[in-house]
Design a protein around this motif. Sequence first.
Motif, PDB file in Angstrom:
ATOM      1  N   VAL A  35     -43.753  25.060   2.691  1.00  0.00           N
ATOM      2  CA  VAL A  35     -44.345  24.570   3.928  1.00  0.00           C
ATOM      3  C   VAL A  35     -45.534  23.658   3.675  1.00  0.00           C
ATOM      4  O   VAL A  35     -45.999  23.247   4.422  1.00  0.00           O
ATOM      5  CB  VAL A  35     -44.854  25.807   4.671  1.00  0.00           C
ATOM      6  CG1 VAL A  35     -43.324  26.706   5.070  1.00  0.00           C
ATOM      7  CG2 VAL A  35     -45.967  26.884   3.819  1.00  0.00           C
ATOM      8  N   PHE A  36     -45.906  23.851   2.446  1.00  0.00           N
ATOM      9  CA  PHE A  36     -47.185  22.707   1.909  1.00  0.00           C
ATOM     10  C   PHE A  36     -47.084  22.320   0.622  1.00  0.00           C
ATOM     11  O   PHE A  36     -47.021  23.115  -0.210  1.00  0.00           O
ATOM     12  CB  PHE A  36     -48.404  23.448   2.459  1.00  0.00           C
ATOM     13  CG  PHE A  36     -49.742  22.921   2.164  1.00  0.00           C
ATOM     14  CD1 PHE A  36     -50.281  21.822   3.089  1.00  0.00           C
ATOM     15  CD2 PHE A  36     -50.564  23.257   1.019  1.00  0.00           C
ATOM     16  CE1 PHE A  36     -51.500  21.111   2.484  1.00  0.00           C
ATOM     17  CE2 PHE A  36     -51.798  22.598   0.523  1.00  0.00           C
ATOM     18  CZ  PHE A  36     -52.061  21.478   1.670  1.00  0.00           C
ATOM     19  N   VAL A  37     -47.557  21.116   0.390  1.00  0.00           N
ATOM     20  CA  VAL A  37     -47.735  20.742  -0.965  1.00  0.00           C
ATOM     21  C   VAL A  37     -49.094  19.788  -1.159  1.00  0.00           C
ATOM     22  O   VAL A  37     -49.374  19.067  -0.231  1.00  0.00           O
ATOM     23  CB  VAL A  37     -46.655  19.684  -1.221  1.00  0.00           C
ATOM     24  CG1 VAL A  37     -47.009  19.373  -2.825  1.00  0.00           C
ATOM     25  CG2 VAL A  37     -45.203  20.742  -1.345  1.00  0.00           C
ATOM     26  N   GLU A  38     -49.923  20.142  -2.103  1.00  0.00           N
ATOM     27  CA  GLU A  38     -51.110  19.204  -2.426  1.00  0.00           C
ATOM     28  C   GLU A  38     -50.809  18.642  -3.757  1.00  0.00           C
ATOM     29  O   GLU A  38     -50.664  19.265  -4.602  1.00  0.00           O
ATOM     30  CB  GLU A  38     -52.284  20.063  -2.114  1.00  0.00           C
ATOM     31  CG  GLU A  38     -53.609  19.413  -2.449  1.00  0.00           C
ATOM     32  CD  GLU A  38     -54.979  20.285  -2.442  1.00  0.00           C
ATOM     33  OE1 GLU A  38     -55.810  19.806  -3.123  1.00  0.00           O
ATOM     34  OE2 GLU A  38     -54.733  21.358  -1.775  1.00  0.00           O
ATOM     35  N   VAL A  39     -50.827  17.399  -3.574  1.00  0.00           N
ATOM     36  CA  VAL A  39     -50.615  16.589  -5.015  1.00  0.00           C
ATOM     37  C   VAL A  39     -51.896  15.971  -5.320  1.00  0.00           C
ATOM     38  O   VAL A  39     -52.773  15.990  -4.526  1.00  0.00           O
ATOM     39  CB  VAL A  39     -49.526  15.417  -4.635  1.00  0.00           C
ATOM     40  CG1 VAL A  39     -48.165  16.061  -4.413  1.00  0.00           C
ATOM     41  CG2 VAL A  39     -50.061  14.339  -3.615  1.00  0.00           C
ATOM     42  N   PRO A  40     -52.070  15.801  -6.494  1.00  0.00           N
ATOM     43  CA  PRO A  40     -53.299  15.161  -7.217  1.00  0.00           C
ATOM     44  C   PRO A  40     -53.754  13.583  -6.611  1.00  0.00           C
ATOM     45  O   PRO A  40     -52.527  13.130  -6.341  1.00  0.00           O
ATOM     46  CB  PRO A  40     -53.466  15.224  -8.447  1.00  0.00           C
ATOM     47  CG  PRO A  40     -51.795  15.163  -8.927  1.00  0.00           C
ATOM     48  CD  PRO A  40     -51.155  15.740  -7.707  1.00  0.00           C
ATOM     49  N   ASP A  41     -54.804  13.321  -6.496  1.00  0.00           N
ATOM     50  CA  ASP A  41     -55.136  11.782  -6.261  1.00  0.00           C
ATOM     51  C   ASP A  41     -54.932  11.028  -7.165  1.00  0.00           C
ATOM     52  O   ASP A  41     -55.107  11.239  -8.404  1.00  0.00           O
ATOM     53  CB  ASP A  41     -56.533  11.929  -5.704  1.00  0.00           C
ATOM     54  CG  ASP A  41     -56.900  12.746  -4.418  1.00  0.00           C
ATOM     55  OD1 ASP A  41     -56.042  12.783  -3.602  1.00  0.00           O
ATOM     56  OD2 ASP A  41     -58.063  13.251  -4.194  1.00  0.00           O
ATOM     57  N   GLU A  42     -54.791   9.803  -6.882  1.00  0.00           N
ATOM     58  CA  GLU A  42     -54.711   8.394  -7.967  1.00  0.00           C
ATOM     59  C   GLU A  42     -55.916   8.592  -8.473  1.00  0.00           C
ATOM     60  O   GLU A  42     -56.991   8.563  -8.220  1.00  0.00           O
ATOM     61  CB  GLU A  42     -54.317   7.185  -7.235  1.00  0.00           C
ATOM     62  CG  GLU A  42     -54.270   6.137  -7.817  1.00  0.00           C
ATOM     63  CD  GLU A  42     -53.970   4.639  -7.479  1.00  0.00           C
ATOM     64  OE1 GLU A  42     -54.342   3.857  -7.844  1.00  0.00           O
ATOM     65  OE2 GLU A  42     -53.380   4.617  -6.165  1.00  0.00           O
ATOM     66  N   VAL A  72     -53.364  10.471 -13.421  1.00  0.00           N
ATOM     67  CA  VAL A  72     -52.664  10.269 -12.291  1.00  0.00           C
ATOM     68  C   VAL A  72     -52.398   8.658 -11.834  1.00  0.00           C
ATOM     69  O   VAL A  72     -53.652   8.270 -11.379  1.00  0.00           O
ATOM     70  CB  VAL A  72     -52.899  11.064 -11.020  1.00  0.00           C
ATOM     71  CG1 VAL A  72     -52.049  11.067  -9.767  1.00  0.00           C
ATOM     72  CG2 VAL A  72     -52.841  12.649 -11.775  1.00  0.00           C
ATOM     73  N   ILE A  73     -51.342   8.082 -11.780  1.00  0.00           N
ATOM     74  CA  ILE A  73     -51.167   6.896 -11.110  1.00  0.00           C
ATOM     75  C   ILE A  73     -50.596   7.035  -9.558  1.00  0.00           C
ATOM     76  O   ILE A  73     -50.706   5.958  -8.767  1.00  0.00           O
ATOM     77  CB  ILE A  73     -50.318   5.893 -11.963  1.00  0.00           C
ATOM     78  CG1 ILE A  73     -49.047   6.554 -12.329  1.00  0.00           C
ATOM     79  CG2 ILE A  73     -51.271   5.502 -13.201  1.00  0.00           C
ATOM     80  CD1 ILE A  73     -48.139   5.589 -13.130  1.00  0.00           C
ATOM     81  N   GLU A  74     -49.773   7.975  -9.225  1.00  0.00           N
ATOM     82  CA  GLU A  74     -49.547   8.260  -7.933  1.00  0.00           C
ATOM     83  C   GLU A  74     -49.266   9.798  -7.541  1.00  0.00           C
ATOM     84  O   GLU A  74     -48.281  10.339  -8.628  1.00  0.00           O
ATOM     85  CB  GLU A  74     -48.172   7.185  -7.982  1.00  0.00           C
ATOM     86  CG  GLU A  74     -47.526   7.347  -6.287  1.00  0.00           C
ATOM     87  CD  GLU A  74     -46.245   6.675  -6.402  1.00  0.00           C
ATOM     88  OE1 GLU A  74     -45.810   6.578  -5.421  1.00  0.00           O
ATOM     89  OE2 GLU A  74     -45.942   5.996  -7.453  1.00  0.00           O
ATOM     90  N   THR A 100     -49.988   8.331 -16.480  1.00  0.00           N
ATOM     91  CA  THR A 100     -49.937   7.667 -17.520  1.00  0.00           C
ATOM     92  C   THR A 100     -50.062   8.831 -18.761  1.00  0.00           C
ATOM     93  O   THR A 100     -51.128   9.372 -18.651  1.00  0.00           O
ATOM     94  CB  THR A 100     -50.876   6.619 -17.613  1.00  0.00           C
ATOM     95  OG1 THR A 100     -50.638   5.715 -16.585  1.00  0.00           O
ATOM     96  CG2 THR A 100     -50.960   5.763 -18.889  1.00  0.00           C
ATOM     97  N   ILE A 101     -49.309   8.705 -19.831  1.00  0.00           N
ATOM     98  CA  ILE A 101     -49.650   9.917 -20.816  1.00  0.00           C
ATOM     99  C   ILE A 101     -50.484   9.466 -21.693  1.00  0.00           C
ATOM    100  O   ILE A 101     -50.613   8.418 -22.267  1.00  0.00           O
ATOM    101  CB  ILE A 101     -47.935   9.744 -21.553  1.00  0.00           C
ATOM    102  CG1 ILE A 101     -47.146  10.320 -20.489  1.00  0.00           C
ATOM    103  CG2 ILE A 101     -48.252  10.977 -22.705  1.00  0.00           C
ATOM    104  CD1 ILE A 101     -45.533  10.457 -21.124  1.00  0.00           C
ATOM    105  N   ALA A 102     -51.482  10.260 -22.123  1.00  0.00           N
ATOM    106  CA  ALA A 102     -52.452   9.800 -23.073  1.00  0.00           C
ATOM    107  C   ALA A 102     -52.090  10.287 -24.480  1.00  0.00           C
ATOM    108  O   ALA A 102     -52.693   9.487 -25.314  1.00  0.00           O
ATOM    109  CB  ALA A 102     -53.804  10.807 -22.631  1.00  0.00           C
TER     110      ALA A 102
END
Length: 123
Positions: A35-42, A72-74, A100-102
């Motif tokens: 019912v809800f998803v919060e994704v990380p910011d760019e 995070v890029i997107e 982007t993988i560190a």
Amino acid sequence: MARYFTDEHEWIEIDGDTATVGITDYAQSQLGDIVFVEVPDEGAQLTKGGDAAVVESVKAASDVYSPVTGTVIEGNQQLEEDPALVNTAPEGEGWFFKLTIADASELEGLMDEAGYKDFVAGL
């Protein structure tokens, strides 16, 4: 593209130094209707095993962890408007974020698809 899995039921698909991350079909089936998803910011800096996103279902709320360290890029903005994409296409259109993988060596401890299937079968 190589795809790996974690024991926390995230998948990560690698394309060069970019990774797409989501939760597995098994994970979404255990959660029920999302019912809800919060994704990380760019631009967010994530660490391997650290909190990256939140998913809430009618049953429970759960953290989604980053399988690797990176930037995070997107974030998948579609999930904010249609969180049910995680139920209908968890390992496709229902992805959570790209980064982007560190450090590519962090992929070494992850499972391949066969290993993940064996892991789930043992639960």
